[in-house]
Design a protein around this motif. Structure first.
Motif, PDB file in Angstrom:
ATOM      1  N   GLU A  52      -3.496 -15.345  21.779  1.00 23.95           N
ATOM      2  CA  GLU A  52      -1.926 -15.628  21.966  1.00 23.95           C
ATOM      3  C   GLU A  52      -1.266 -16.859  21.227  1.00 23.95           C
ATOM      4  N   LEU A  53      -2.131 -17.797  21.479  1.00 28.68           N
ATOM      5  CA  LEU A  53      -1.582 -19.165  20.789  1.00 28.68           C
ATOM      6  C   LEU A  53      -1.725 -19.173  19.136  1.00 28.68           C
ATOM      7  N   VAL A  54      -2.663 -18.352  18.742  1.00 30.50           N
ATOM      8  CA  VAL A  54      -2.789 -18.277  17.347  1.00 30.50           C
ATOM      9  C   VAL A  54      -1.635 -17.257  16.815  1.00 30.50           C
ATOM     10  N   ASN A  55      -1.103 -16.317  17.496  1.00 29.86           N
ATOM     11  CA  ASN A  55      -0.194 -15.542  17.016  1.00 29.86           C
ATOM     12  C   ASN A  55       1.265 -16.328  17.066  1.00 29.86           C
ATOM     13  N   GLN A  56       1.253 -17.128  18.427  1.00 27.97           N
ATOM     14  CA  GLN A  56       2.512 -17.873  18.312  1.00 27.97           C
ATOM     15  C   GLN A  56       2.713 -18.890  17.409  1.00 27.97           C
ATOM     16  N   ALA A  57       1.419 -19.324  16.839  1.00 30.46           N
ATOM     17  CA  ALA A  57       1.556 -20.329  15.769  1.00 30.46           C
ATOM     18  C   ALA A  57       1.663 -19.594  14.441  1.00 30.46           C
ATOM     19  N   GLU A  58       1.377 -18.374  14.207  1.00 25.78           N
ATOM     20  CA  GLU A  58       1.702 -17.915  12.862  1.00 25.78           C
ATOM     21  C   GLU A  58       3.206 -17.563  12.943  1.00 25.78           C
ATOM     22  N   LYS A  59       3.770 -17.035  14.038  1.00 22.70           N
ATOM     23  CA  LYS A  59       5.202 -16.961  14.063  1.00 22.70           C
ATOM     24  C   LYS A  59       6.005 -18.075  13.886  1.00 22.70           C
ATOM     25  N   MET A  60       5.562 -19.122  14.435  1.00 20.46           N
ATOM     26  CA  MET A  60       6.406 -20.462  14.138  1.00 20.46           C
ATOM     27  C   MET A  60       6.099 -20.841  12.679  1.00 20.46           C
ATOM     28  N   ARG A  61       4.930 -20.614  12.019  1.00 19.87           N
ATOM     29  CA  ARG A  61       5.171 -20.882  10.525  1.00 19.87           C
ATOM     30  C   ARG A  61       5.859 -20.059   9.736  1.00 19.87           C
ATOM     31  N   ARG A  63       8.712 -18.837  10.738  1.00 16.95           N
ATOM     32  CA  ARG A  63      10.079 -19.236  11.139  1.00 16.95           C
ATOM     33  C   ARG A  63      10.526 -20.492  10.345  1.00 16.95           C
ATOM     34  N   ILE A  64       9.638 -21.389  10.305  1.00 14.99           N
ATOM     35  CA  ILE A  64       9.553 -22.675   9.530  1.00 14.99           C
ATOM     36  C   ILE A  64       9.752 -22.571   8.144  1.00 14.99           C
ATOM     37  N   ARG A  65       8.801 -21.573   7.465  1.00 13.61           N
ATOM     38  CA  ARG A  65       9.031 -21.152   6.096  1.00 13.61           C
ATOM     39  C   ARG A  65      10.561 -20.613   5.895  1.00 13.61           C
ATOM     40  N   ASN A  66      11.052 -19.748   6.735  1.00 10.10           N
ATOM     41  CA  ASN A  66      12.166 -19.108   6.567  1.00 10.10           C
ATOM     42  C   ASN A  66      13.356 -20.098   6.790  1.00 10.10           C
ATOM     43  N   LEU A  67      13.263 -20.971   7.520  1.00 12.94           N
ATOM     44  CA  LEU A  67      14.215 -22.067   7.606  1.00 12.94           C
ATOM     45  C   LEU A  67      14.257 -23.111   6.406  1.00 12.94           C
ATOM     46  N   GLU A  68      13.108 -23.264   5.842  1.00 15.23           N
ATOM     47  CA  GLU A  68      12.813 -24.249   4.623  1.00 15.23           C
ATOM     48  C   GLU A  68      13.328 -23.523   3.556  1.00 15.23           C
ATOM     49  N   ASN A  69      13.353 -22.050   3.342  1.00 11.48           N
ATOM     50  CA  ASN A  69      13.982 -21.379   2.338  1.00 11.48           C
ATOM     51  C   ASN A  69      15.384 -21.262   2.612  1.00 11.48           C
TER      52      ASN A  69
END
Length: 84
Positions: A52-61, A63-69
């Motif tokens: 679950e934590l790995v999945n949450q980390a992937e989702k956050m990654r 989201r951050i990539r989208n925000l940076e774009n």
């Protein structure tokens, strides 16, 4: 030994004997129980939580990539302002 030395010796030995009789065995038992649990590996609940934590980390990654774009598209020099 004089009476004073015997009294000091008794004051030191009493806590030591209590430690050896009560605290040390419990300490040893808990120590080896913990080692055994570590050797057994993760429980199924622990493995599920890690997934679950790995999945949450992937989702956050993502989201951050989208925000940076988005920031790159709207404010191309935002990274430069971050390093000041």
């Amino acid at each position: 030994m004089g009476e004073m030395e015997v009294a000091i010796f008794s004051m030191i030995m009493a806590p030591f004997i209590l430690f050896v009789i009560f605290v040390a065995p419990i300490w040893v038992i808990l120590h080896y129980r913990g080692k055994r649990k570590l050797e057994e590996g993760m429980s199924e609940d622990d493995a599920l939580r890690v997934r679950e934590l790995v999945n949450q980390a992937e989702k956050m990654r993502e989201r951050i990539r989208n925000l940076e774009n988005l920031l790159d598209a709207e404010h191309g020099d935002w990274r430069k302002s971050q390093h000041r």
